[in-house]
Design a protein around this motif. Structure first.
Motif, PDB file in Angstrom:
ATOM      1  N   LYS A   1      -7.840   6.087  -0.334  1.00  0.00           N
ATOM      2  CA  LYS A   1      -7.120   6.635   1.450  1.00  0.00           C
ATOM      3  C   LYS A   1      -6.157   5.761   2.003  1.00  0.00           C
ATOM      4  O   LYS A   1      -6.723   4.512   2.136  1.00  0.00           O
ATOM      5  CB  LYS A   1      -8.147   6.834   2.260  1.00  0.00           C
ATOM      6  N   PHE A   2      -5.554   6.296   1.981  1.00  0.00           N
ATOM      7  CA  PHE A   2      -4.153   5.731   2.578  1.00  0.00           C
ATOM      8  C   PHE A   2      -3.760   6.205   4.027  1.00  0.00           C
ATOM      9  O   PHE A   2      -3.931   8.043   4.167  1.00  0.00           O
ATOM     10  CB  PHE A   2      -2.603   6.510   2.518  1.00  0.00           C
ATOM     11  N   LEU A   3      -3.628   5.999   5.270  1.00  0.00           N
ATOM     12  CA  LEU A   3      -3.102   6.458   6.723  1.00  0.00           C
ATOM     13  C   LEU A   3      -1.636   6.601   6.705  1.00  0.00           C
ATOM     14  O   LEU A   3      -1.935   4.842   7.267  1.00  0.00           O
ATOM     15  CB  LEU A   3      -4.415   5.713   7.864  1.00  0.00           C
ATOM     16  N   PHE A   4      -1.332   7.257   7.786  1.00  0.00           N
ATOM     17  CA  PHE A   4       0.002   6.831   7.880  1.00  0.00           C
ATOM     18  C   PHE A   4       0.408   7.557   9.126  1.00  0.00           C
ATOM     19  O   PHE A   4       0.321   8.398   9.108  1.00  0.00           O
ATOM     20  CB  PHE A   4       1.370   7.809   7.249  1.00  0.00           C
ATOM     21  N   LEU A   5       0.624   6.227  10.004  1.00  0.00           N
ATOM     22  CA  LEU A   5       1.463   6.852  11.603  1.00  0.00           C
ATOM     23  C   LEU A   5       3.042   6.255  11.461  1.00  0.00           C
ATOM     24  O   LEU A   5       3.243   5.432  11.591  1.00  0.00           O
ATOM     25  CB  LEU A   5       0.441   6.425  12.712  1.00  0.00           C
ATOM     26  N   THR A   6       3.659   8.177  10.973  1.00  0.00           N
ATOM     27  CA  THR A   6       5.291   7.376  11.056  1.00  0.00           C
ATOM     28  C   THR A   6       5.943   9.120  11.816  1.00  0.00           C
ATOM     29  O   THR A   6       5.065   9.956  11.279  1.00  0.00           O
ATOM     30  CB  THR A   6       5.928   7.399   9.644  1.00  0.00           C
ATOM     31  N   ASN A   7       6.719   8.567  12.289  1.00  0.00           N
ATOM     32  CA  ASN A   7       7.894   9.753  12.439  1.00  0.00           C
ATOM     33  C   ASN A   7       9.111   9.927  11.097  1.00  0.00           C
ATOM     34  O   ASN A   7      10.061  10.480  11.584  1.00  0.00           O
ATOM     35  CB  ASN A   7       8.410   9.773  13.727  1.00  0.00           C
ATOM     36  N   LEU A   8       9.334   9.326  10.684  1.00  0.00           N
ATOM     37  CA  LEU A   8      10.315   8.343   9.587  1.00  0.00           C
ATOM     38  C   LEU A   8       9.983  10.015   8.368  1.00  0.00           C
ATOM     39  O   LEU A   8       9.151  10.441   7.978  1.00  0.00           O
ATOM     40  CB  LEU A   8       9.738   7.417   8.147  1.00  0.00           C
ATOM     41  N   LYS A   9      11.157  10.360   8.224  1.00  0.00           N
ATOM     42  CA  LYS A   9      11.567  11.930   7.063  1.00  0.00           C
ATOM     43  C   LYS A   9      10.636  11.463   6.022  1.00  0.00           C
ATOM     44  O   LYS A   9      11.991  10.544   5.601  1.00  0.00           O
ATOM     45  CB  LYS A   9      13.144  12.394   7.362  1.00  0.00           C
ATOM     46  N   PHE A  10      10.295  12.773   4.873  1.00  0.00           N
ATOM     47  CA  PHE A  10       9.735  13.052   3.739  1.00  0.00           C
ATOM     48  C   PHE A  10       9.589  14.083   3.624  1.00  0.00           C
ATOM     49  O   PHE A  10       8.994  13.981   4.667  1.00  0.00           O
ATOM     50  CB  PHE A  10       9.276  11.214   2.828  1.00  0.00           C
ATOM     51  N   ASP A  11       9.208  14.670   2.116  1.00  0.00           N
ATOM     52  CA  ASP A  11       8.501  15.800   2.068  1.00  0.00           C
ATOM     53  C   ASP A  11       7.782  15.693   1.705  1.00  0.00           C
ATOM     54  O   ASP A  11       6.422  15.790   0.737  1.00  0.00           O
ATOM     55  CB  ASP A  11       9.397  16.062   0.525  1.00  0.00           C
ATOM     56  N   GLU A  12       6.850  16.281   2.974  1.00  0.00           N
ATOM     57  CA  GLU A  12       6.067  16.902   3.179  1.00  0.00           C
ATOM     58  C   GLU A  12       4.633  17.278   2.172  1.00  0.00           C
ATOM     59  O   GLU A  12       3.863  17.213   2.122  1.00  0.00           O
ATOM     60  CB  GLU A  12       5.315  16.628   4.645  1.00  0.00           C
ATOM     61  N   LYS A  13       5.793  18.393   2.222  1.00  0.00           N
ATOM     62  CA  LYS A  13       4.784  19.348   0.489  1.00  0.00           C
ATOM     63  C   LYS A  13       4.525  18.217  -0.779  1.00  0.00           C
ATOM     64  O   LYS A  13       3.651  18.463  -1.296  1.00  0.00           O
ATOM     65  CB  LYS A  13       5.510  20.357   0.408  1.00  0.00           C
ATOM     66  N   LYS A  14       5.104  17.467  -0.650  1.00  0.00           N
ATOM     67  CA  LYS A  14       4.912  16.322  -1.716  1.00  0.00           C
ATOM     68  C   LYS A  14       3.966  15.475  -2.051  1.00  0.00           C
ATOM     69  O   LYS A  14       3.990  14.404  -2.325  1.00  0.00           O
ATOM     70  CB  LYS A  14       6.663  15.767  -1.889  1.00  0.00           C
TER      71      LYS A  14
END
Length: 192
Positions: free
Chosen positions: A48-61
């Motif tokens: 499991k990964f937890l990302f805390l970020t506002n960086l832009k990437f395609d969340e649907k993918k």
């Protein structure tokens, strides 16, 4: 120079591995390597990964093993206490970076170390202190190949005596060298 308030970030009891749940990524600066980050999470699909970020990437993918929290510690979307809890429950904090001379990731690195969570970071030209930080002594460095990240993550996740030693050393170095009170005392001595 860079320092943190170790009184706040310190975590006196090292959280045992069974209380830790995910690999943590925190950060919003443009030197973070998002492609590498996503490749690591895809490669390690059993974790499991937890990302805390506002960086832009395609969340649907995003792969299913990533829990994304949009926010920034610097903008106070996330409180210090919440962030501290995130570090305490993380198996590893990862900081994949693009190679540049721009130092990046210091605050995340030091907060994580102080709490007792091992840090795996890209070895970049701009790493801020190669005298204090030594690979597999108080920090883990990876080159920017997915295989190196994958192998290092596996090694750290064993949490054997070697890894425990790195965790203790990393806490020690932050407390002795990078504590904000000491830091201000040193600066005061230089300016008096």
């Amino acid at each position: 120079g860079f320092a943190i308030d170790t009184n706040f970030w310190k975590n006196s009891n090292i959280f045992p591995k069974q209380h830790r749940d995910y690999i943590l990524f925190v950060g919003n600066d443009q030197n973070r390597d998002i492609k590498l980050l996503l490749d690591i999470a895809k490669q390690k699909s059993d974790l499991k990964f937890l990302f805390l970020t506002n960086l832009k990437f395609d969340e649907k993918k995003l792969p299913d093993n990533i829990n994304l929290i949009r926010g920034s510690w610097k903008d106070n979307d996330i409180s210090d206490n919440d962030l501290k809890e995130m570090y305490k429950k993380a198996l590893i904090t990862i900081i994949p970076l693009k190679d540049s001379f721009q130092p990046s990731g210091q605050s995340v690195c030091l907060q994580s170390m102080c709490v007792g969570t091992p840090v795996l970071i890209s070895k970049t030209k701009g790493f801020w202190d190669t005298n204090l930080f030594k690979d597999q002594e108080n920090i883990y460095f990876a080159d920017n190949s997915i295989s190196d990240w994958s192998q290092k993550i596996d090694k750290i996740l064993v949490y054997d005596p070697e890894v425990q030693k790195v965790i203790r050393n990393s806490q020690k170095i932050v407390l002795s060298e990078l504590d904000i009170q000491n830091y201000f005392k040193k600066i005061k001595l230089l300016t008096d």
